[in-house]
Every structure is written in C-alpha cells, then in structure tokens.
Design a protein around this motif. Structure first.
Motif: not given
Ligand SMILES: Nc1ncnc2c1ncn2[C@@H]1O[C@H](COP(=O)(O)OP(=O)(O)OP(=O)(O)O)[C@@H](O)[C@H]1O
Ligand SMILES: [Mg+2]
Lengths: 674, 353
Positions: B255, B261, B264-265, B288, B352
């Motif tokens: 990744q 990022e 969070m993901q 965010s 989220p």
C-alpha cells in the motif's frame, strides 16, 4: 593414521566399519614390518612394490632441466631473447640495490680495488639509529622508539653493523617489489574470478615449496649474487601479499563500496580512492608479512650470494665457529624484532591529523625533516669526528668468546647427559620410525593415504592425495621422501607434545598466557635459519640436531592453536558444566579439549607445515632427506633435480594439509562449530 | 507541518518513478522475463530457486516530498532503493528519473547523474576511515575534480549546516554514532543533489539520538526542499517524517499513501497491524475529522484543514461546541466538534472518515 582409528574408535560402542577396516589394515602393516619372513616373501612376489623400478620412472627431472636450458639458450620472445630478458631484470634490480647498499653499507665508491675512491660515505650509524627511533616514535610512541633504537644500537656496538646494513638494503629493495607486485596481482585476482581461480593453486604451491627450491632457478637464471637472491626473495615473499590483497578488498563493507558508486566514482576511482584506502589496515598486515618473509629469505639466500648477516651465520656454521655464528644470529633476531614491531605499529597506526596547507613542506613533515637533519648533522660531524660516521672499532664489543666459553662449559658439564638423551631418542624413537617407514611398500602407502582421503573427504580428496603421494614414487624420490616424512613426523609429534601442555596451561591461566604470548610472538618472527645455531651448538650435526631445530621452530603453532581452541569454547558451556558439578579437571577433559580438538588439529597441521619448511634448511647439518636433495641440487645448480625434490616436499605438505584440514572440518561440523 | 504542503499541491511533477520493477536474486533470473512472460508466479520462482527481493514495484516520488519506504527486515527496501539509483541492476521494469529511463543510461551518464543529482546516506554511515570529517564531506567533490580550495569551502559549509563546525579535522572513529551520521548527511548533501536517498539512516542510533536526528532531518528538509526517498523499518519514524509512505512486504509494495490514508484505510490486515498502535491524533488532520458545515451553527473560532488533531485538540476541547475548519484561502469547508476530537484522542476511531 593410527590416530584416525583412535579417534573414530572412541565413538559409541556400536561397531563401525571404518575403525575395523583401519585396525585390520594397520595390523597388516605392522605384521609386514615385524615379520621378516612375510616381508621377504612379499618382496619375492612383487619386488617392484618395494623398490620402484627404474623403467617406470618419469624423467621429470630431465624435462625440467632441459626446459630451463632451452629457456636460457634458445627461447626467443620475438623482440628479445629470454636471456636478454633476464639480463634486463638483473639490470633493473642491480641499480636500486647498489644504491641502497652504498647508502647503508658500503658508501658510494668510484672505481675498483686499489683505485677505489670513496665519493660519499655511507649513512652514519647514528643517523640510521636516529631514523629508526623517529620511525618508532612516529608509529607508536616512546616505548617502540626505545626498543627499535636499542636493537639498532646493538648491531653497532656488537660489530654487526655492516652485515646488518647489507641485509637491510636487500630487504629495502625487495619489499617494495613484493608489495607492489602482490598488490597488483591481488587486484587482478579480486577483479576477475577466473584469474583468482588460476592463481589459487599456484599460490598454494608457492607457499609449500621449500624455501631452497626458490633459490635454484634464481641461481640458474641470474647467476650467483645479490640479484638472484633478491629475485628469489621477491618471489618467495609475494604470495601472502596477493592473498591478503584479495581478502582485504573483499572485506571492504558493501555500504562503503555503494557509497563510492553513489558518489560517482569511476572504476579506477572506486579502486584507488575507496576500496584500497578502506582496506588499508589489512593490507598493512600483508606488508608486514612481506617484510618478515623477505628477511627470512634474504638470510637463507646468503647461499646464493646475498651476503650480510645470513652469510656470516652460514660461514660460521660451516667452520663450526659457534661464537661468531651466535653473534650474527642474535643480530638477525634483533633486526627481525625491530622490523616486525615497526611494521606492525605502522599497520595498526590510525591515519594522522593533516596539517594546514599553509605550513611549509618541512613543517608538514616534521619527522622527515628530523630524519634529514640527523643524516646531515652526522655526515658533517663525521668529517670532523670519524666516530660520528662509523662506530669506532675499538669500542666494539664481542660476545663470541662468552658464547664459546658457554658452549664448552655446557659440553664439559653436560656432555654425558645430552649424549644420553640423544642416544635414547635416536634408538627408541627415531630409528625405529625411520626403519618402519622405509620398509613399507609404496603401493601400500599410496593406498592407505587414498583410503584416509576417501574417508575424510570423499573421492576427490582420495584421488588428489593418492596422486600426490604417487608422484613421490614415480619421480624416484620415495626413500628421500620417507626420510622426510619420518623426520617431519617425529619432530611434529615432539613439538605437539611440548606445545599442547604449554597451550593448555596458558589458556587456563592468564598470568602464564601473559608470558607465553610475547614469547611465541617473538619466536614466530625469527628467520628459520636462526634456530639451527643453538641446535648445532649443543648437538653438532645429524638427524637429531635437525630434529631439535625443527621442534624449536615448529612448536609455536602447537601452542598458539591450543590456546585459541580452548579460549574459543563458549563460556556458557563451561558455566553449564560447572553448574553440573564438574571439577576443573573434568571440564578440561570432557568439555574444553573435545571442543578445542578441531582447532588443535589445525595447529598440528601448521606444525607439520613449519616442520617441513624448517627440515629443508636443516639439510645444512647433514640430513639425508628431500631437503638434502634440494640442497645438493642447489650447490650443483641442478634445476631439474632441485625442482622435483622441492615439488615432492610441497606435495607431502599439501597431502598432510588437505587430510588434516578435511578432518578438522568434519569434526567442526560434527560439533556444530562450523 | 511538512505534510501540510504536500497534500496541498498533489500536482507537483514526478521526479523519480518505478514501473513494475522486479529484482530476482539467483542464477538465470533474466530468463524468466526473456520470453515476454508478464509476472512470474511464486511457484515459478520457487522452482527456479530464485529469491524475489523486489516484486512488481510501482511508485512515484514527487518533487520536494519525503517519500518513505517502510517494511520489516528482509522485505526488500534496500534492494528497491538501490534499484532506484541503479546500484543494483533491476531484473525487469523501468526506473524513470525525470521521465528518462535510468536503466537505459550509459555508464558515463549514470556517473554524471550520481555526481550531480543524487546523494545517499547509509545505515552504518559508510564513512571512509582514512579521511577526516572534512575529507569525507569533500570526497564526492574531489571525485568530480573540484579544486581543493573550492571543495573544502563547500564541505565546510555543509559541516556547519549539520552542526559539526569545529570538528573538521576529526576522524570518523573519534565521533559518536550520531555525529558520524551527521557527517554522512553532510557528505551526501555536498554535491547539492536533487534526489536524496536515505537507507535507514537512523536505525543504528540510540532512541534519544534518533529522535534528535529526525528533528534535525526535518529542519534540513524545510531548508533544502529535496526530493527524498527515506527507508525505515520503524513505522513511527515513517509517520513522523513522511509526506507519503509505501509499505513493503516480501518484496511487494502492498500500500502507498499519506500517513492519514494508511491509518484511515489500511489496505490489508498487515497494514492495519502497524497502524493500530499509532496515535490517531498525530496523524489525522482536521479535514478528515470534520463534519459538513451546518449552516447557522454557532462556531467558536476556526482551524486550518491540514492541521493535525493533536495540535488543535486543546483549542477545540476548550471551545464549547465546535470550531470551523477552513481551507488555505480561509473559506470554511466544515466544522469540527468537540466529541469528534475527544473520540480520536480516546482512540475510538472506527468512525468513518
Ligand atoms: N545479493 C543478494 N543475493 C541474494 N539475496 C539477496 C541479496 N541481497 C538481498 N537479498 C535478499 O533479498 C531480500 C531483501 O533484502 P533487503 O536487503 O533489500 O531487505 P531490507 O528490507 O533492506 O532488510 P533490512 O531491514 O534487514 O536491511 C532478503 O530476503 C535478502 O536475503
Ligand atoms: Mg536494508
């Protein structure tokens, strides 16, 4: 070989095929030796097995001689002949040598004989001492400066100055050639795997061929004199530098090389600006080795005209003039210690602080300036006061009468005791071993060696060792070779028996080690030749004298490797054993020695190698082995004979080395140390 | 602070990129790619007895950013970074330096590139033991044939820059680890490179010194604005320094993205494993965590969208409801509530983004 069976037999009780096989074979061998009937019967059946038939001999000797003759008489390289080639090498070496020799030993002289005029005196003894002291101080500090100064002062005061300076000038010329040559060859080997593969066996051979064997072709090609001796010296001293260079360049960390490439170095810059400077310390170890080997060789090369201290020892030994021989011998020892300590200190010395550019040349190099000043002052002083130029002869001390007196005192008081020891060992150990080896049929020996090779290293090793041993037979050197094996074997055995206990003792007691280490370090730096002198002094000539000299020379590795082996046993194992209630004695026998065995074996290996190289030198005291063969060849300048005998010695060495190496490797694997 | 600028201008040109780069160790590696086969499978590699140190690596480093490659020991980071400078020849793929394929460069071009455009810092410093600090720093210039006075002047300036002024005549062995690495940094900067590679530069240092060096590094980067490829096996270090991070595992990049990022993901459990321990407050920005603006809401004050929660938490908590989040031009784009900030500080961040 019997030891193989012994070790293997000490394994668990399950009956193993190898020990049984060895027991049977060795039993048969001994039967052959002790039962004359069997021996005669066999000899009647197959006489060729006992006396290698003339018709089967490969005339390698004649081939080599013929080749050398062709080389020097007919070989044409196109632009010039081989003879011209050797002449030009001679010429190339003569000049620097003559210069160094004039500078240090003779002074610059014009003309010959009565008409000779001294143009410029040699460097004053005081200047040389001052320079040596400065170098010692520069490289390490006051202690080294004092040591080195004392060494050189000894040479002056005890009348060894001129000889020592002749020796030193040979070294001063040979070493740069050896270092640069070794470095370049090493770089070639480092850069090309193919070159390295091609060089490896040659280097192996060069390091096992006895030192005399180098002298013969040099003598043949370049004639009696300092040039031949210097060539032999350079060739002898170069191989370790080659090896060291390859190793050192390989050991430069990858990161540093990566850095060099990232900085944008070209191939040449990478080598000369990154790799070589980064490998400097290891390379200096190589330089130290070149210096010490050169000294060793220059002493021995006195046989082909090197002059200097070696020549003094040699003539004294020939006259059995013990006092003079010892005095020159101590001169060699002193010179060896000074050179070794100096070059080691230079190797260990971290790079220096650089001075600012603005300072003058002399300010930037204060040591150089001081050295030049010392030379200039003593030169001018020497014009007024000759004692400043040359050490006054009237003040020379000599220890020769003292040594002579000591020897006669020993001989008067201890003659019987020494003689008794000698006779006892000769009758009970040396002669039986010799007879045993000489009665063995050569095919049996070849077979046993091949079998050992097979057991320890498989088919390849078996084939190699068998071929090497067979070479001894087919060149008709069998008897000489067995004499060598016997002398070398007995000496290595005795050296080991002396070395092991000392090594064990030193490994277990730091105080003892503190004494033993410097002693063996010093012993190791002494040229082989020196060891002959006390042996001759006490026991005159013969096998026994040779054996004593060899033992003295070869005992060091037995001690050193034993210490190493024991010290490398992991401390946790000792703690574990102690926790289980082992006594110190049990720890030694049950833990330390078994684990140190592979290392101790390597020590035996080194002992054998050193014994072989010393053995050849002991030809001077009248042995009858391969060494003698080489020595005779040397006196007759018979290249073929010398080279073949030399190869035989090398092959014995390589056989022993490969077998013991394989054995040690197996043990290490089994003990999980590899 | 560094990431503020990075996320602001995503459109900066790509300086250095890898396209489908492979590096296989072992005999006959080239053959696997010779017949135009796309990507050898793991079984094919195992059968051929090859080690895949780098597999299918794709990445783009933008001008002026700190791009961190993070992975555990043996994951292929060093191999990848060496492929990017062509210290190691990749088995397949392309490395683009300012759009030119580096793998097609001639030896001379490569040397010129390394002399003028690249610098590298090494894990174990790789200082030349026989040269002083000054000599080491001036070395890359010496190689180029820069005159002595000139190169020493430039070297001295670099030594000053890394805070080693006064130690020019020391030898590497007379310096501590941290000081040695400062020399390594000064040396790699002496040629004023455009791309700066750092292969685990601080891994050999003690934690305290490491922290100090990271600050120093950030200070230098604010000053110099290099394009940086930074290798580390320490995820915290990556988070602290990176504008963007690529995570490597078994030779592959699994990744890449901004620290935010990744946190969070996370693309895989493996990445999530790293990010779990990371303090959200340090990574997440106001942008965010904010909610869409509620027209007419009573807001006490405003915070920039790129500010980290950690830096603005005190202010938001002290406010009695929410604060406005504004973009670079000061236009409000959302609001940040006290609850949202408290959630993040308490570590409950499964909400989220
Ligand atoms: N010259 C080589 N020959 C064979 N295999 C290699 C070679 N260099 C690296 N490898 C292998 O490639 C893999 C990746 O190595 P690399 O050094 O790139 O890892 P790394 O992520 O830098 O690890 P570290 O954090 O330990 O430095 C490892 O499995 C290593 O064993
Ligand atoms: Mg690495």
């Amino acid at each position: 070989m019997s030891a193989t069976a012994g070790i293997a037999g000490a394994q668990p009780a399950r009956l193993q095929p190898w020990p049984v096989l060895w027991a049977v074979l060795l039993g048969a061998t001994f039967l052959l030796f002790f039962s004359e009937g069997l021996h005669d019967a066999l000899e009647g059946l197959a006489p060729w097995a006992f006396e290698y038939p003339r018709a089967w001999v490969i005339p390698l000797r004649d081939w080599v001689s013929g080749f050398m003759q062709w080389l020097i008489n007919d070989f044409d390289l196109g632009l010039f002949t081989f003879k011209e080639f050797t002449r030009s090498i001679s010429w190339l070496l003569t000049w620097p040598f003559a210069f160094a020799n004039s500078l240090l030993a003779e002074g610059f002289i014009h003309g010959r004989g009565d008409k000779a005029v001294l143009l410029w005196p040699r460097l004053s003894w005081l200047a040389v001492i001052a320079i040596a002291v400065l170098m010692g101080f520069y490289a390490q500090g006051w202690r080294l400066a004092l040591l080195v100064g004392a060494c050189f002062a000894y040479l002056a005061v005890f009348g060894q100055w001129t000889s020592a300076m002749v020796t030193l000038s040979s070294i001063a010329i040979a070493v740069p050639f050896g270092v640069v040559g070794g470095l370049l060859l090493g770089i070639a080997g480092f850069r090309s795997a193919r070159v390295e593969r091609a060089m490896a066996p040659v280097l192996d051979l060069m390091q096992t061929v006895p030192i005399f064997a180098y002298l013969i072709p040099a003598l043949y090609l370049f004639g009696f004199g300092p040039v031949a001796s210097m060539i032999a010296t350079i060739i002898y001293a170069t191989p370790p530098m080659v090896r060291m260079t390859i190793l050192a360049l390989r050991q430069v960390p990858d990161e540093i090389v990566d850095f060099g490439r990232m900085a944008g170095c070209s191939r040449r810059q990478l080598l000369w600006k990154v790799r070589i400077p980064a490998a400097r310390q290891s390379l200096m170890v190589g330089v130290n080795q070149v210096i010490m080997l050169s000294l060793n060789m220059v002493i021995i090369a006195s046989m082909i005209g090197a002059g200097g201290l070696g020549y003094d020892v040699l003539t004294a030994l020939r006259r059995l003039d013990i006092g003079a021989g010892l005095e020159a011998g101590i001169g060699i020892v002193v010179l060896a210690i000074a050179l070794d300590r100096l070059s080691q200190a230079f190797a260990a010395r971290p790079p220096e602080q650089q001075r600012e550019d603005s300072a003058g040349l002399l300010r930037r190099h204060p040591y150089l300036a001081a050295g030049l000043a010392a030379a200039a002052v003593t030169w001018i002083g020497g014009l007024v006061l000759p004692a400043l130029g040359s050490y006054p002869e009237s003040l020379t001390l000599t220890t020769a009468p003292f040594w002579d007196g000591l020897v006669s005192w020993i001989n008067i008081n201890f003659f019987d005791a020494l003689e008794a020891i000698k006779t006892f060992l000769l009758l009970n150990l040396m002669i039986p071993v010799k007879r045993f080896l000489l009665t063995l049929p050569w095919p049996l020996v070849v077979g046993l060696v091949a079998l050992a090779g097979y057991q320890l290293g498989g088919l390849r090793l078996a084939a190699l060792t068998a071929a090497l041993v067979l070479f001894l037979a087919v060149t008709r050197q069998w008897e000489n070779a067995m004499e060598t094996v016997y002398l070398c074997g007995v000496s290595a055995l005795i050296a080991s028996l002396i070395g092991w206990p000392i090594g064990i003792w030193a490994a277990r007691k730091a105080r003892v080690n503190a004494v033993v280490q410097p002693v063996i370090d010093t012993l190791q730096t002494l040229p082989a030749f020196v060891y002959l002198i006390p042996a001759v002094m006490l026991f005159r000539v013969g096998d026994f004298t040779a054996m004593i000299a060899v033992v003295a020379y070869a005992v060091v590795p037995a001690i050193r490797y034993t210490i190493l082996g024991i010290q490398r046993v992991p401390p946790t194992l000792i703690e574990a054993a102690t926790a289980q209630g082992c006594t110190r004695r049990q720890i030694l026998w049950r833990v330390q020695l078994p684990l140190a065995l592979p290392e101790i074996l390597l020590g035996v290996n080194q002992t054998i190698m050193m014994a072989l190289s010393m053995l050849v030198i002991t030809a001077l005291v009248g042995t009858r082995d391969l060494g003698q063969e080489v020595y005779i060849a040397l006196t007759k300048a018979d290249t073929g004979r010398g080279i073949v005998a030399g190869l035989c010695v090398a092959f014995i060495a390589i056989t022993a080395d490969r077998l013991i190496g394989a054995w040690s490797g197996r043990l290490k694997t089994r003990l999980g140390l590899a | 602070m560094t990431s503020a600028s990075a996320s602001a201008d995503h459109e900066r040109p790509v300086k250095l990129a890898c396209r489908n780069v492979w590096k296989l160790f072992g005999a006959g590696a080239e053959r696997l790619f010779a017949d135009g086969a796309a990507a050898p499978s793991a079984e094919a590699l195992a059968r051929a007895g090859l080690i895949a140190a780098v597999r299918e690596a794709d990445l783009a480093v933008r001008e002026g950013e700190i791009f961190v490659i993070m992975g555990l020991s043996g994951s292929g980071k060093s191999t990848l970074v060496r492929c990017m400078s062509r210290l190691i020849e990749p088995t397949a793929g392309a490395v683009l330096f300012e759009g030119q394929d580096l793998l097609k460069a001639s030896e001379a071009e490569l040397i010129a590139l390394r002399r003028h455009k690249m610098g590298m810092v090494f894990q174990h410093f790789a200082l030349l033991p026989h040269l002083t600090v000054l000599g080491n720093v001036a070395f890359p210039l010496e190689i180029q044939g820069v005159r002595r006075a000139e190169r020493e002047r430039r070297a001295r300036a670099m030594i000053e820059l890394v805070g080693l002024g006064g130690r020019e005549s020391y030898y590497p062995r007379q310096l501590s680890g941290g000081q040695q690495q400062r020399v390594g940094i000064a040396r790699s900067l002496a040629v004023e490179p455009e791309v700066w590679f750092l292969d685990e530069p601080f891994s050999a240092l003690d934690p305290l010194i490491r922290r100090e060096m990271q600050d120093e590094f950030l200070r230098l980067q604010r000053l110099l604005r290099k394009t940086i490829v930074f290798i580390t096996h320490d995820f915290d270090e990556a988070i602290r320094l990176a504008d963007r991070i690529a995570i490597m595992k078994d030779g592959a990049i699994i990744q890449s993205g901004t620290p935010e990022e990744l946190v969070m993901q996370p693309a895989t459990d493996y990445v999530a494993e790293f990010t779990r321990e990371v303090s959200r407050a340090k990574v997440l920005s106001a942008r965010s965590a904010m909610e869409p603006p509620v027209p007419g809401a009573r807001l006490s004050g405003s915070v920039p969208a790129d500010a980290k929660i950690q830096d603005l938490a005190r202010r938001v908590i002290a406010s009695d409801g929410a604060v406005a989040v504004v973009d670079a031009d000061g236009r409000p784009i959302g609001q940040l509530t006290r609850d949202a900030v408290l959630d993040i500080l308490a570590g409950q961040s499964d909400r989220p983004a």
